[in-house]
Design a protein around this motif. Structure first.
Motif, PDB file in Angstrom:
ATOM      1  N   THR A  44       0.810  -1.207   0.000  1.00 32.70           N
ATOM      2  CA  THR A  44       0.000   0.000   0.000  1.00 32.70           C
ATOM      3  C   THR A  44       0.849   1.264   0.000  1.00 32.70           C
ATOM      4  N   VAL A  45       2.153   1.130  -0.182  1.00 30.40           N
ATOM      5  CA  VAL A  45       3.056   2.271  -0.110  1.00 30.40           C
ATOM      6  C   VAL A  45       3.797   2.453  -1.424  1.00 30.40           C
ATOM      7  N   LEU A  46       3.899   3.698  -1.856  1.00 30.66           N
ATOM      8  CA  LEU A  46       4.754   4.039  -2.996  1.00 30.66           C
ATOM      9  C   LEU A  46       5.797   5.028  -2.496  1.00 30.66           C
ATOM     10  N   ARG A  47       7.041   4.599  -2.455  1.00 23.63           N
ATOM     11  CA  ARG A  47       8.124   5.469  -1.990  1.00 23.63           C
ATOM     12  C   ARG A  47       8.680   6.248  -3.178  1.00 23.63           C
ATOM     13  N   ILE A  48       8.756   7.559  -3.043  1.00 24.03           N
ATOM     14  CA  ILE A  48       9.264   8.399  -4.120  1.00 24.03           C
ATOM     15  C   ILE A  48      10.424   9.255  -3.611  1.00 24.03           C
ATOM     16  N   ALA A  49      11.300   9.597  -4.533  1.00 23.12           N
ATOM     17  CA  ALA A  49      12.397  10.525  -4.257  1.00 23.12           C
ATOM     18  C   ALA A  49      12.215  11.722  -5.164  1.00 23.12           C
ATOM     19  N   VAL A  50      12.127  12.891  -4.575  1.00 24.21           N
ATOM     20  CA  VAL A  50      11.937  14.122  -5.342  1.00 24.21           C
ATOM     21  C   VAL A  50      13.221  14.943  -5.259  1.00 24.21           C
ATOM     22  N   LEU A 221      -9.784  12.517 -13.152  1.00 30.62           N
ATOM     23  CA  LEU A 221      -9.148  11.314 -13.683  1.00 30.62           C
ATOM     24  C   LEU A 221      -8.771  10.337 -12.574  1.00 30.62           C
ATOM     25  N   ASP A 222      -9.141  10.686 -11.344  1.00 31.28           N
ATOM     26  CA  ASP A 222      -9.001   9.797 -10.184  1.00 31.28           C
ATOM     27  C   ASP A 222      -7.553   9.420  -9.892  1.00 31.28           C
ATOM     28  N   VAL A 223      -6.687  10.414  -9.896  1.00 29.19           N
ATOM     29  CA  VAL A 223      -5.285  10.146  -9.576  1.00 29.19           C
ATOM     30  C   VAL A 223      -5.092  10.080  -8.066  1.00 29.19           C
ATOM     31  N   ASP A 224      -4.015   9.412  -7.666  1.00 33.03           N
ATOM     32  CA  ASP A 224      -3.604   9.400  -6.259  1.00 33.03           C
ATOM     33  C   ASP A 224      -2.667  10.555  -5.944  1.00 33.03           C
ATOM     34  N   GLY A 225      -2.042  11.124  -6.986  1.00 26.82           N
ATOM     35  CA  GLY A 225      -1.115  12.230  -6.788  1.00 26.82           C
ATOM     36  C   GLY A 225      -0.695  12.824  -8.116  1.00 26.82           C
ATOM     37  N   VAL A 226      -0.036  13.971  -8.045  1.00 26.64           N
ATOM     38  CA  VAL A 226       0.471  14.658  -9.233  1.00 26.64           C
ATOM     39  C   VAL A 226       1.928  15.020  -8.994  1.00 26.64           C
ATOM     40  N   LEU A 227       2.758  14.755  -9.998  1.00 23.77           N
ATOM     41  CA  LEU A 227       4.164  15.147  -9.970  1.00 23.77           C
ATOM     42  C   LEU A 227       4.297  16.480 -10.688  1.00 23.77           C
ATOM     43  N   VAL A 228       4.721  17.510  -9.970  1.00 23.99           N
ATOM     44  CA  VAL A 228       4.885  18.850 -10.530  1.00 23.99           C
ATOM     45  C   VAL A 228       6.375  19.145 -10.674  1.00 23.99           C
ATOM     46  N   SER A 229       6.825  19.345 -11.892  1.00 23.89           N
ATOM     47  CA  SER A 229       8.218  19.723 -12.155  1.00 23.89           C
ATOM     48  C   SER A 229       8.246  21.204 -12.493  1.00 23.89           C
ATOM     49  N   SER A 257       3.950  15.934  -5.483  1.00 23.69           N
ATOM     50  CA  SER A 257       5.412  15.988  -5.384  1.00 23.69           C
ATOM     51  C   SER A 257       5.879  17.193  -6.187  1.00 23.69           C
ATOM     52  N   LEU A 258       6.648  18.068  -5.553  1.00 23.44           N
ATOM     53  CA  LEU A 258       7.122  19.288  -6.205  1.00 23.44           C
ATOM     54  C   LEU A 258       8.637  19.212  -6.347  1.00 23.44           C
ATOM     55  N   ALA A 259       9.112  19.033  -7.582  1.00 21.10           N
ATOM     56  CA  ALA A 259      10.543  19.013  -7.874  1.00 21.10           C
ATOM     57  C   ALA A 259      10.939  20.371  -8.435  1.00 21.10           C
ATOM     58  N   VAL A 260      12.002  20.970  -7.874  1.00 20.25           N
ATOM     59  CA  VAL A 260      12.389  22.327  -8.267  1.00 20.25           C
ATOM     60  C   VAL A 260      13.894  22.413  -8.475  1.00 20.25           C
ATOM     61  N   ALA A 261      14.311  23.519  -9.082  1.00 25.14           N
ATOM     62  CA  ALA A 261      15.735  23.764  -9.275  1.00 25.14           C
ATOM     63  C   ALA A 261      16.412  24.051  -7.942  1.00 25.14           C
TER      64      ALA A 261
END
Length: 319
Positions: A44-50, A221-229, A257-261
């Motif tokens: 039930t877990v999705l581990r992400i690195a941003v 669209l029933d997403v669990d999350g959004v990746l924002v670059s 998830s917010l990935a930035v410079a």
């Protein structure tokens, strides 16, 4: 010795249960880059690195492009060592072309971009190496770059590479700034979602972060999350992107998830926001290049009624 044997026993038990190799199972028990232990992954877990990574602005600079690619791959390895299934990078992770560098009237006058100056072959080589490494590490990678088109200006895009090392999707920025659409890029036309370990994830890039309707669309669209670059050179007001990202997460009851410079002038740190709009992981506050690791867990989700209520209310407003 007893603790070491117990640790190895836990790793072997996971490998036997999941069918993973010992090395793959080991990733799920390793500490994060900050030195803190992360809990063992479950289904039930999705581990992400941003990432907040170095963003260079000259696509004619071969050495710079190769340095960006090397940093991306270093962070991918750190992500895999921390047990992440997904590595998420900011807009311009390989290069964020400067409008004056690209101007056919430049470098002192803004004009239409001359994309023949870009080192396209080097960009492709770096992307190919990133894809290969994704397959070797067994992780997904979302890596923004410029996407060349044969008969028009390129897209500002984010590529999705699977844990098999295959390019499986591409998102093109839709809400281009005035400069981007006038002088530089072709806009994208549609949302893009991907499926990772049973999680549905949406993609957003650049100026998209300023448009709540795009995030409401992903809710439909029933997403669990959004990746924002996202990337900014520190222009006044651009730091509100982090505030907006938190608002999108809270308003839609999903993760962001917010990935930035890695830019100390931007006043923005990379991080992961939960479905209540709170930060659960952030990069270093001094904006140095680094990754932050977090677990997206359905155990922490709001009751379905909260999201269903929003769906019903929105349908009444738009009907």
């Amino acid at each position: 010795m007893t603790a070491h044997r117990n640790f190895k026993r836990r790793v072997r038990a996971r490998a036997a249960k999941t069918g993973e190799s010992y090395t793959a199972a080991l990733r799920h028990f390793r500490p994060t880059p900050s030195g803190e232990d992360m809990p063992e992954l479950t289904q039930t877990v999705l581990r992400i690195a941003v990432a907040q990574s170095t963003v260079r602005e000259d696509p004619t600079d071969v050495d710079g492009l190769r340095a960006s690619g090397a940093e991306v791959r270093r962070f991918m390895k750190e992500a895999a060592d921390a047990g992440a299934r997904l590595a998420h990078f900011p807009e311009g992770a390989l290069c964020f072309p400067n409008k004056y560098v690209m101007s056919e009237l430049g470098p002192d006058e803004l004009g239409p971009s001359d994309w023949t100056k870009a080192e396209w072959s080097v960009l492709q080589e770096e992307l190919d190496q990133i894809a290969t490494l994704s397959g070797e590490l067994g992780i997904w990678t979302v890596i923004p770059s410029v996407h060349q088109l044969p008969d028009s200006r390129p897209h500002n895009s984010a590529y999705v590479v699977s844990d098999q090392g295959k390019l499986v999707a591409r998102y093109d920025e839709r809400t281009l700034s005035t400069t981007k659409i006038t002088y530089m890029y072709t806009p994208g036309k549609k949302p893009v979602t991907i499926e990772i370990d049973g999680y549905r994830i949406g993609l957003a890039l650049g100026m998209d972060v300023h448009f709540p309707e795009l995030f409401t669309e992903y809710d439909r669209l029933d997403v669990d999350g959004v990746l924002v670059s996202y990337s900014t050179n520190g222009a006044p007001g651009n730091d509100r992107a982090a505030t907006e990202a938190r608002g999108h997460a809270a308003a839609n009851c999903y993760w962001v998830s917010l990935a930035v410079a890695a830019n100390p002038d931007s006043n923005i740190d990379a991080g992961v926001i939960d479905n209540m709009g709170d930060w659960i992981a952030q990069g270093p506050s001094d904006s140095r290049p680094a990754i932050a690791v977090a677990d997206l867990s359905r155990d922490d989700e709001l009751p379905p009624a909260a999201r269903n209520w929003r769906h019903q209310a929105r349908s009444r407003i738009t009907s």
